[in-house]
Motif scaffolding. Structure first.
Motif, PDB file in Angstrom:
ATOM      1  N   VAL A   1       0.866  -1.181   0.000  1.00  0.00           N
ATOM      2  CA  VAL A   1       0.000   0.000   0.000  1.00  0.00           C
ATOM      3  C   VAL A   1       0.907   1.237   0.000  1.00  0.00           C
ATOM      4  O   VAL A   1       1.738   1.393   0.891  1.00  0.00           O
ATOM      5  N   ASP A   2       0.738   2.095  -1.011  1.00  0.00           N
ATOM      6  CA  ASP A   2       1.497   3.345  -1.048  1.00  0.00           C
ATOM      7  C   ASP A   2       1.160   4.172   0.183  1.00  0.00           C
ATOM      8  O   ASP A   2       0.039   4.135   0.681  1.00  0.00           O
ATOM      9  N   ASP A   3       2.134   4.945   0.655  1.00  0.00           N
ATOM     10  CA  ASP A   3       1.892   5.847   1.781  1.00  0.00           C
ATOM     11  C   ASP A   3       1.056   7.016   1.252  1.00  0.00           C
ATOM     12  O   ASP A   3       1.551   7.842   0.485  1.00  0.00           O
ATOM     13  N   PRO A   4      -0.236   7.106   1.640  1.00  0.00           N
ATOM     14  CA  PRO A   4      -1.108   8.132   1.083  1.00  0.00           C
ATOM     15  C   PRO A   4      -0.756   9.550   1.540  1.00  0.00           C
ATOM     16  O   PRO A   4      -1.147  10.523   0.901  1.00  0.00           O
ATOM     17  N   ASP A   5      -0.036   9.680   2.642  1.00  0.00           N
ATOM     18  CA  ASP A   5       0.315  10.998   3.172  1.00  0.00           C
ATOM     19  C   ASP A   5       1.634  11.524   2.618  1.00  0.00           C
ATOM     20  O   ASP A   5       2.006  12.660   2.886  1.00  0.00           O
ATOM     21  N   TRP A   6       2.345  10.706   1.848  1.00  0.00           N
ATOM     22  CA  TRP A   6       3.665  11.102   1.369  1.00  0.00           C
ATOM     23  C   TRP A   6       3.565  11.787   0.016  1.00  0.00           C
ATOM     24  O   TRP A   6       2.715  11.464  -0.820  1.00  0.00           O
ATOM     25  N   MET A   7       4.445  12.736  -0.204  1.00  0.00           N
ATOM     26  CA  MET A   7       4.648  13.359  -1.514  1.00  0.00           C
ATOM     27  C   MET A   7       6.096  13.818  -1.573  1.00  0.00           C
ATOM     28  O   MET A   7       6.756  13.906  -0.538  1.00  0.00           O
ATOM     29  N   THR A   8       6.586  14.086  -2.761  1.00  0.00           N
ATOM     30  CA  THR A   8       7.966  14.534  -2.860  1.00  0.00           C
ATOM     31  C   THR A   8       8.103  15.907  -2.219  1.00  0.00           C
ATOM     32  O   THR A   8       7.238  16.765  -2.341  1.00  0.00           O
ATOM     33  N   GLY A   9       9.189  16.068  -1.489  1.00  0.00           N
ATOM     34  CA  GLY A   9       9.498  17.365  -0.892  1.00  0.00           C
ATOM     35  C   GLY A   9      10.401  18.136  -1.819  1.00  0.00           C
ATOM     36  O   GLY A   9      10.469  17.860  -3.016  1.00  0.00           O
ATOM     37  N   GLY A  10      11.120  19.061  -1.283  1.00  0.00           N
ATOM     38  CA  GLY A  10      12.054  19.836  -2.082  1.00  0.00           C
ATOM     39  C   GLY A  10      11.455  21.144  -2.553  1.00  0.00           C
ATOM     40  O   GLY A  10      10.293  21.446  -2.306  1.00  0.00           O
ATOM     41  N   THR A  11      12.252  21.907  -3.246  1.00  0.00           N
ATOM     42  CA  THR A  11      11.835  23.233  -3.678  1.00  0.00           C
ATOM     43  C   THR A  11      11.681  23.354  -5.184  1.00  0.00           C
ATOM     44  O   THR A  11      11.275  24.387  -5.686  1.00  0.00           O
ATOM     45  N   HIS A  12      11.998  22.298  -5.926  1.00  0.00           N
ATOM     46  CA  HIS A  12      11.884  22.344  -7.383  1.00  0.00           C
ATOM     47  C   HIS A  12      10.398  22.390  -7.750  1.00  0.00           C
ATOM     48  O   HIS A  12       9.642  21.494  -7.386  1.00  0.00           O
TER      49      HIS A  12
END
Length: 143
Positions: A46-57
């Motif tokens: 199960v993908d982590d639903p709360d995760w997204m890529t961070g960073g400033t790009h």
């Protein structure tokens, strides 16, 4: 009188103790009762639903696991600390990249050079030995 079965034939009654090694062939049907101990990892990813890529790009921050689907090219392009969010990288959060919702992240053994943008999700195991030189700001209310 006890009948001795060959090792290749299934047993029709449970053994008194668990075996040391798993069997080489699967059972004929599902287990009818729960096991005493949980498995080390979930059986369905199960993908982590709360995760997204961070960073400033601007093009690469905010991408969720669902956005990449099964395209593993994203795993390589977005791996590493530059796109970390909530202490997880893409290979820890997304099934396509080998991670999942159930992937545990542990604190590192050495501190990072820069402070985190986000607070820790878990409290420390023990209180600080020395007080800070400045008082901390109270947490915001009404999120």
């Amino acid at each position: 009188w006890k009948m001795i079965q060959s090792e290749k034939e299934p047993s029709y009654s449970p053994s008194m103790k668990p075996t040391v090694f798993p069997s080489s062939t699967p059972t004929y049907g599902p287990t009818k009762s729960a096991t005493e101990f949980p498995t080390f990892s979930p059986t369905t990813c199960v993908d982590d639903p709360d995760w997204m890529t961070g960073g400033t790009h601007p093009l690469y921050s905010g991408i969720k696991c669902a956005n990449i689907g099964s395209d593993t090219v994203w795993c390589e392009a977005l791996k590493g600390k530059a796109y970390e969010y909530m202490s997880k990288t893409i290979d820890q959060a997304c099934c396509t990249c080998g991670g999942s919702k159930f992937h545990t992240t542990f604190p590192s053994s050495s501190p990072s050079m820069n402070p985190s943008d986000e607070p820790s999700t878990l409290p420390t195991a023990s209180p600080s030995l020395h007080p800070t030189s400045q008082p901390t700001t109270p947490p915001p209310t009404g999120r």
